[in-house]
Write an enzyme that holds these catalytic residues in place. Sequence first.
Site, PDB file in Angstrom:
ATOM      1  CG  ASP A   1      -2.076   0.962   1.092  1.00  0.00           C
ATOM      2  OD1 ASP A   1      -3.225   0.492   1.009  1.00  0.00           O
ATOM      3  OD2 ASP A   1      -1.838   2.191   1.061  1.00  0.00           O
TER       4      ASP A   1
ATOM      5  CG  ASN B   1     -12.071  -0.790   3.906  1.00  0.00           C
ATOM      6  OD1 ASN B   1     -12.358  -1.225   5.022  1.00  0.00           O
ATOM      7  ND2 ASN B   1     -10.901  -0.215   3.655  1.00  0.00           N
TER       8      ASN B   1
ATOM      9  CD  GLN C   1     -14.731  -0.490  -2.397  1.00  0.00           C
ATOM     10  OE1 GLN C   1     -15.862  -0.791  -1.974  1.00  0.00           O
ATOM     11  NE2 GLN C   1     -14.181  -1.061  -3.447  1.00  0.00           N
TER      12      GLN C   1
ATOM     13  CB  VAL D   1      -9.192   1.832  -4.896  1.00  0.00           C
ATOM     14  CG1 VAL D   1      -8.935   1.270  -6.289  1.00  0.00           C
ATOM     15  CG2 VAL D   1      -8.167   2.921  -4.556  1.00  0.00           C
TER      16      VAL D   1
ATOM     17  CG  HIS E   1      -8.561  -3.292  -2.455  1.00  0.00           C
ATOM     18  ND1 HIS E   1      -9.477  -2.521  -3.150  1.00  0.00           N
ATOM     19  CD2 HIS E   1      -8.290  -2.608  -1.318  1.00  0.00           C
ATOM     20  CE1 HIS E   1      -9.745  -1.428  -2.459  1.00  0.00           C
ATOM     21  NE2 HIS E   1      -9.041  -1.456  -1.335  1.00  0.00           N
TER      22      HIS E   1
ATOM     23  CG  HIS F   1      -6.853  -3.144   3.040  1.00  0.00           C
ATOM     24  ND1 HIS F   1      -6.116  -1.978   2.925  1.00  0.00           N
ATOM     25  CD2 HIS F   1      -8.038  -2.896   2.431  1.00  0.00           C
ATOM     26  CE1 HIS F   1      -6.838  -1.064   2.282  1.00  0.00           C
ATOM     27  NE2 HIS F   1      -8.006  -1.598   1.982  1.00  0.00           N
TER      28      HIS F   1
HETATM   29  P1  AMP Z   1      -9.746   1.179   0.229  1.00  0.00           P
HETATM   30  O1  AMP Z   1      -9.966   2.392   1.077  1.00  0.00           O
HETATM   31  O2  AMP Z   1     -10.122  -0.097   0.927  1.00  0.00           O
HETATM   32  O3  AMP Z   1     -10.374   1.318  -1.127  1.00  0.00           O
HETATM   33  O4  AMP Z   1      -8.188   1.047   0.043  1.00  0.00           O
HETATM   34  C1  AMP Z   1      -7.498   1.664  -1.010  1.00  0.00           C
HETATM   35  C2  AMP Z   1      -6.047   1.617  -0.660  1.00  0.00           C
HETATM   36  O5  AMP Z   1      -5.293   1.823  -1.830  1.00  0.00           O
HETATM   37  C3  AMP Z   1      -5.619   2.693   0.348  1.00  0.00           C
HETATM   38  O6  AMP Z   1      -5.079   2.067   1.513  1.00  0.00           O
HETATM   39  C4  AMP Z   1      -4.569   3.492  -0.412  1.00  0.00           C
HETATM   40  O7  AMP Z   1      -3.503   3.919   0.393  1.00  0.00           O
HETATM   41  C5  AMP Z   1      -4.123   2.503  -1.466  1.00  0.00           C
HETATM   42  N1  AMP Z   1      -3.574   3.077  -2.692  1.00  0.00           N
HETATM   43  C6  AMP Z   1      -4.072   4.123  -3.395  1.00  0.00           C
HETATM   44  N2  AMP Z   1      -3.302   4.357  -4.469  1.00  0.00           N
HETATM   45  C7  AMP Z   1      -2.303   3.441  -4.449  1.00  0.00           C
HETATM   46  C8  AMP Z   1      -1.175   3.181  -5.275  1.00  0.00           C
HETATM   47  N3  AMP Z   1      -0.929   3.892  -6.396  1.00  0.00           N
HETATM   48  N4  AMP Z   1      -0.346   2.167  -4.937  1.00  0.00           N
HETATM   49  C9  AMP Z   1      -0.571   1.453  -3.825  1.00  0.00           C
HETATM   50  N5  AMP Z   1      -1.625   1.633  -2.999  1.00  0.00           N
HETATM   51  C10 AMP Z   1      -2.476   2.630  -3.294  1.00  0.00           C
END
Ligand code: AMP
Length: 114
Positions: free
Chosen positions: A31, A87, A94, A96, A100, A102
């Site tokens: 992450d 999430n 959430q 992204v 996924h 974590h």
């Molecule tokens: P979520 O909130 O469950 O959608 O988690 C999205 C995660 O993606 C967050 O913990 C971010 O820090 C991570 N994230 C966003 N952009 C990137 C990236 N380019 N490379 C790695 N992790 C990322």
Amino acid sequence: MSEKTLFQQIADREIPADIVFEDEMCIAFRDINPVAPTHILIVPLKPVPTLNDLEAEDEMLMGHLFLVARKIAEDEGLENGYRTVINCGKEGGQEVYHIHLHLLGGRQMVWPPG
Ligand code: AMP
């Protein structure tokens, strides 16, 4: 503008990431904003947006993500335990919209989560 999700772009090497594992079903990378000493995202190559979008055919895929999490946890030396989180949606936190898992470890987790 690309219609690929951010995580598809990482899988396609269009955006750099610290990739720790990859197979025919998923990719795992660190992450970018870690909240624990080990914070790895395990992402199916299939761009399912959220947990609510899963279909019956995705059952094995989701199970696979957890087996990959276990393997990576072992590789990362998380023998004292770890946490896995998915999430879902706005109130689930959430950000992204490409599902996924974590994998968090390397410190004591607390409950309830924030
Ligand atoms: P979520 O909130 O469950 O959608 O988690 C999205 C995660 O993606 C967050 O913990 C971010 O820090 C991570 N994230 C966003 N952009 C990137 C990236 N380019 N490379 C790695 N992790 C990322």
